[in-house]
Design a protein around this motif. Structure first.
Motif, PDB file in Angstrom:
ATOM      1  N   PRO A 144       0.795  -1.225   0.000  1.00  0.00           N
ATOM      2  CA  PRO A 144       0.000   0.000   0.000  1.00  0.00           C
ATOM      3  C   PRO A 144       0.830   1.278   0.000  1.00  0.00           C
ATOM      4  O   PRO A 144       0.429   2.276  -0.619  1.00  0.00           O
ATOM      5  N   ALA A 145       1.987   1.268   0.668  1.00  0.00           N
ATOM      6  CA  ALA A 145       2.820   2.474   0.667  1.00  0.00           C
ATOM      7  C   ALA A 145       3.294   2.812  -0.741  1.00  0.00           C
ATOM      8  O   ALA A 145       3.362   3.985  -1.127  1.00  0.00           O
ATOM      9  N   ASP A 146       3.597   1.788  -1.531  1.00  0.00           N
ATOM     10  CA  ASP A 146       4.011   2.027  -2.914  1.00  0.00           C
ATOM     11  C   ASP A 146       2.850   2.542  -3.753  1.00  0.00           C
ATOM     12  O   ASP A 146       3.045   3.353  -4.670  1.00  0.00           O
ATOM     13  N   VAL A 147       1.638   2.055  -3.460  1.00  0.00           N
ATOM     14  CA  VAL A 147       0.459   2.532  -4.184  1.00  0.00           C
ATOM     15  C   VAL A 147       0.270   4.030  -3.940  1.00  0.00           C
ATOM     16  O   VAL A 147       0.113   4.821  -4.874  1.00  0.00           O
ATOM     17  N   VAL A 148       0.298   4.427  -2.673  1.00  0.00           N
ATOM     18  CA  VAL A 148       0.134   5.850  -2.360  1.00  0.00           C
ATOM     19  C   VAL A 148       1.263   6.659  -2.982  1.00  0.00           C
ATOM     20  O   VAL A 148       1.040   7.736  -3.555  1.00  0.00           O
ATOM     21  N   ALA A 149       2.486   6.141  -2.914  1.00  0.00           N
ATOM     22  CA  ALA A 149       3.638   6.851  -3.479  1.00  0.00           C
ATOM     23  C   ALA A 149       3.495   7.050  -4.985  1.00  0.00           C
ATOM     24  O   ALA A 149       3.954   8.061  -5.530  1.00  0.00           O
ATOM     25  N   GLY A 150       2.859   6.096  -5.665  1.00  0.00           N
ATOM     26  CA  GLY A 150       2.660   6.225  -7.099  1.00  0.00           C
ATOM     27  C   GLY A 150       1.813   7.422  -7.467  1.00  0.00           C
ATOM     28  O   GLY A 150       2.047   8.081  -8.494  1.00  0.00           O
ATOM     29  N   TYR A 151       0.825   7.711  -6.650  1.00  0.00           N
ATOM     30  CA  TYR A 151       0.000   8.899  -6.882  1.00  0.00           C
ATOM     31  C   TYR A 151       0.714  10.159  -6.401  1.00  0.00           C
ATOM     32  O   TYR A 151       0.666  11.202  -7.075  1.00  0.00           O
ATOM     33  N   ARG A 152       1.382  10.062  -5.259  1.00  0.00           N
ATOM     34  CA  ARG A 152       2.086  11.227  -4.725  1.00  0.00           C
ATOM     35  C   ARG A 152       3.103  11.756  -5.736  1.00  0.00           C
ATOM     36  O   ARG A 152       3.286  12.972  -5.878  1.00  0.00           O
ATOM     37  N   ALA A 153       3.737  10.848  -6.461  1.00  0.00           N
ATOM     38  CA  ALA A 153       4.788  11.243  -7.398  1.00  0.00           C
ATOM     39  C   ALA A 153       4.282  12.152  -8.506  1.00  0.00           C
ATOM     40  O   ALA A 153       5.047  12.942  -9.054  1.00  0.00           O
ATOM     41  N   VAL A 154       2.998  12.040  -8.860  1.00  0.00           N
ATOM     42  CA  VAL A 154       2.477  12.841  -9.974  1.00  0.00           C
ATOM     43  C   VAL A 154       1.637  14.012  -9.497  1.00  0.00           C
ATOM     44  O   VAL A 154       1.128  14.781 -10.319  1.00  0.00           O
ATOM     45  N   MET A 155       1.492  14.177  -8.187  1.00  0.00           N
ATOM     46  CA  MET A 155       0.703  15.279  -7.642  1.00  0.00           C
ATOM     47  C   MET A 155       1.551  16.544  -7.557  1.00  0.00           C
ATOM     48  O   MET A 155       2.660  16.530  -7.037  1.00  0.00           O
ATOM     49  N   ALA A 156       1.017  17.644  -8.059  1.00  0.00           N
ATOM     50  CA  ALA A 156       1.732  18.919  -7.994  1.00  0.00           C
ATOM     51  C   ALA A 156       1.837  19.391  -6.547  1.00  0.00           C
ATOM     52  O   ALA A 156       0.981  19.075  -5.717  1.00  0.00           O
ATOM     53  N   PRO A 157       2.883  20.142  -6.215  1.00  0.00           N
ATOM     54  CA  PRO A 157       2.955  20.723  -4.867  1.00  0.00           C
ATOM     55  C   PRO A 157       1.682  21.517  -4.558  1.00  0.00           C
ATOM     56  O   PRO A 157       1.130  22.193  -5.414  1.00  0.00           O
ATOM     57  N   GLY A 158       1.215  21.396  -3.327  1.00  0.00           N
ATOM     58  CA  GLY A 158      -0.033  22.033  -2.947  1.00  0.00           C
ATOM     59  C   GLY A 158      -1.241  21.128  -3.115  1.00  0.00           C
ATOM     60  O   GLY A 158      -2.345  21.466  -2.675  1.00  0.00           O
ATOM     61  N   SER A 159      -1.035  19.976  -3.764  1.00  0.00           N
ATOM     62  CA  SER A 159      -2.121  19.003  -3.878  1.00  0.00           C
ATOM     63  C   SER A 159      -2.503  18.481  -2.496  1.00  0.00           C
ATOM     64  O   SER A 159      -1.690  18.472  -1.571  1.00  0.00           O
ATOM     65  N   HIS A 160      -3.743  18.031  -2.375  1.00  0.00           N
ATOM     66  CA  HIS A 160      -4.240  17.521  -1.105  1.00  0.00           C
ATOM     67  C   HIS A 160      -4.477  16.012  -1.188  1.00  0.00           C
ATOM     68  O   HIS A 160      -4.878  15.493  -2.238  1.00  0.00           O
ATOM     69  N   LEU A 161      -4.239  15.341  -0.077  1.00  0.00           N
ATOM     70  CA  LEU A 161      -4.544  13.919   0.065  1.00  0.00           C
ATOM     71  C   LEU A 161      -5.558  13.773   1.193  1.00  0.00           C
ATOM     72  O   LEU A 161      -5.354  14.302   2.284  1.00  0.00           O
ATOM     73  N   VAL A 162      -6.650  13.080   0.918  1.00  0.00           N
ATOM     74  CA  VAL A 162      -7.666  12.800   1.939  1.00  0.00           C
ATOM     75  C   VAL A 162      -7.648  11.299   2.184  1.00  0.00           C
ATOM     76  O   VAL A 162      -7.807  10.508   1.250  1.00  0.00           O
ATOM     77  N   MET A 163      -7.458  10.904   3.446  1.00  0.00           N
ATOM     78  CA  MET A 163      -7.324   9.479   3.741  1.00  0.00           C
ATOM     79  C   MET A 163      -8.144   9.099   4.971  1.00  0.00           C
ATOM     80  O   MET A 163      -8.194   9.836   5.955  1.00  0.00           O
ATOM     81  N   SER A 164      -8.785   7.944   4.890  1.00  0.00           N
ATOM     82  CA  SER A 164      -9.322   7.285   6.079  1.00  0.00           C
ATOM     83  C   SER A 164      -8.883   5.833   6.017  1.00  0.00           C
ATOM     84  O   SER A 164      -8.786   5.255   4.937  1.00  0.00           O
ATOM     85  N   HIS A 165      -8.604   5.263   7.192  1.00  0.00           N
ATOM     86  CA  HIS A 165      -8.110   3.889   7.215  1.00  0.00           C
ATOM     87  C   HIS A 165      -8.591   3.183   8.477  1.00  0.00           C
ATOM     88  O   HIS A 165      -8.480   3.709   9.580  1.00  0.00           O
ATOM     89  N   LEU A 166      -9.090   1.981   8.292  1.00  0.00           N
ATOM     90  CA  LEU A 166      -9.554   1.160   9.394  1.00  0.00           C
ATOM     91  C   LEU A 166      -8.414   0.822  10.350  1.00  0.00           C
ATOM     92  O   LEU A 166      -7.300   0.528   9.917  1.00  0.00           O
ATOM     93  N   THR A 167      -8.719   0.856  11.659  1.00  0.00           N
ATOM     94  CA  THR A 167      -7.727   0.502  12.671  1.00  0.00           C
ATOM     95  C   THR A 167      -8.389  -0.250  13.815  1.00  0.00           C
ATOM     96  O   THR A 167      -9.552   0.001  14.143  1.00  0.00           O
ATOM     97  N   GLY A 168      -7.644  -1.147  14.412  1.00  0.00           N
ATOM     98  CA  GLY A 168      -8.125  -1.846  15.591  1.00  0.00           C
ATOM     99  C   GLY A 168      -7.513  -1.304  16.867  1.00  0.00           C
ATOM    100  O   GLY A 168      -7.634  -1.933  17.929  1.00  0.00           O
ATOM    101  N   ASP A 169      -6.877  -0.140  16.800  1.00  0.00           N
ATOM    102  CA  ASP A 169      -6.175   0.407  17.957  1.00  0.00           C
ATOM    103  C   ASP A 169      -7.093   0.659  19.146  1.00  0.00           C
ATOM    104  O   ASP A 169      -6.683   0.496  20.297  1.00  0.00           O
ATOM    105  N   VAL A 170      -8.334   1.096  18.870  1.00  0.00           N
ATOM    106  CA  VAL A 170      -9.225   1.519  19.950  1.00  0.00           C
ATOM    107  C   VAL A 170     -10.325   0.501  20.220  1.00  0.00           C
ATOM    108  O   VAL A 170     -10.659   0.236  21.369  1.00  0.00           O
ATOM    109  N   GLN A 171     -10.880  -0.061  19.165  1.00  0.00           N
ATOM    110  CA  GLN A 171     -11.992  -1.009  19.290  1.00  0.00           C
ATOM    111  C   GLN A 171     -11.615  -2.332  18.612  1.00  0.00           C
ATOM    112  O   GLN A 171     -12.189  -2.705  17.589  1.00  0.00           O
ATOM    113  N   PRO A 172     -10.653  -3.070  19.159  1.00  0.00           N
ATOM    114  CA  PRO A 172     -10.165  -4.269  18.468  1.00  0.00           C
ATOM    115  C   PRO A 172     -11.233  -5.333  18.249  1.00  0.00           C
ATOM    116  O   PRO A 172     -11.245  -5.981  17.195  1.00  0.00           O
ATOM    117  N   GLU A 173     -12.130  -5.535  19.212  1.00  0.00           N
ATOM    118  CA  GLU A 173     -13.151  -6.574  19.044  1.00  0.00           C
ATOM    119  C   GLU A 173     -14.137  -6.192  17.947  1.00  0.00           C
ATOM    120  O   GLU A 173     -14.514  -7.032  17.119  1.00  0.00           O
TER     121      GLU A 173
END
Length: 265
Positions: free
Chosen positions: A170-199
């Motif tokens: 996944p890091a390479d996937v994101v990097a592939g898009y980052r490489a073609v984004m002009a400076p000042g471009s925005h990235l919006v991300m949400s990602h599932l985590t079990g840090d708080v509610q593991p069950e």
């Protein structure tokens, strides 16, 4: 009078639950089948899937408004699903009708539905491609017609990276898009985590497996690594309920994902 949804034919499409249509149902949309509704109602007895999806969609709307306020006028929504129920083009074009939006999904029926729904909107389009292949996504005719990558763009990874398994880098996937984004471009991300509610998250992962689309939850450290090269807008990488406007509670559906909006350096 409610206008019925416009459908396209898809052989065998109604035989099992579909992730995009499930999201649509959880958001109160009309682009879903009986098999999706039945599955959704059963899963909501086990885990608050509708509330989780609705919290994420609320974050997406707030993030898009911030991007427009910051001068962004073009959006690339990766793994978008069906573009309905308050999706990016509705929010962005309400703020500024000149905004251009490209949705991307790799599920043929979802792409067909999306194209049908967007017919007549000259500034929004649907690409059928795998988000794990940035070159293919950006080479699609719809993307080439609507996006000017010499100017800042907003790239959205909302709820899609859990479907990019570790072996898909996944890091390479994101990097592939980052490489073609002009400076000042925005990235919006949400990602599932079990840090708080593991069950709760473990149950959600099990539910996803039943749709034959496995997902992976990741810890904060792994998600931070995906944001390399971006300066995060306040309040940084936080749980969904803590990003600009929702309840700060951390005990329920609003606490199963980290979210962030970053600006490319």
């Amino acid at each position: 009078m409610q206008i019925p949804p416009r459908w396209v034919a898809s052989s065998g499409d109604a035989e099992r639950p579909n992730v995009a249509r499930l999201y649509d149902y959880y958001l109160g949309g009309a682009h879903n089948f009986a098999v999706d509704r039945e599955f959704a109602e059963q899963t909501m007895k086990v885990v608050p899937t509708a509330a989780i999806v609705q919290h994420t969609r609320s974050f997406l709307r707030r993030a898009v408004r911030v991007c427009v306020a910051n001068g962004i006028r073009q959006f690339l929504d990766l793994g978008s699903g069906i573009p309905t129920a308050g999706n990016v083009h509705e929010v962005a074009q309400q703020a500024d009708p000149t905004c251009r939006v490209v949705y991307v999904d790799n599920e043929p029926a979802t792409v067909a539905h999306g194209r049908t729904m967007l017919r007549g909107n000259a500034t929004a389009a649907m690409v059928g491609a795998d988000v794990r292949d940035p070159a293919a996504v950006l080479a699609a005719p719809e993307a080439r017609a609507l996006l000017d990558l010499s100017e800042p763009v907003c790239v959205l990874f909302v709820s899609v990276l859990p479907y990019v398994l570790d072996e898909d880098r996944p890091a390479d996937v994101v990097a592939g898009y980052r490489a073609v984004m002009a400076p000042g471009s925005h990235l919006v991300m949400s990602h599932l985590t079990g840090d708080v509610q593991p069950e709760m998250v473990a149950k959600l992962v099990d539910v996803a497996a039943e749709t034959l689309t496995p997902i992976v939850a990741r810890p904060r450290s792994a998600i931070e690594a995906l944001l390399e090269g971006f300066d995060l807008l306040a309040p940084g990488l936080v749980l969904t309920g803590r990003w600009r406007g929702e309840s700060p509670a951390e005990t329920g559906a609003e606490s199963v994902s980290y979210v962030a909006v970053g600006v490319k350096r």
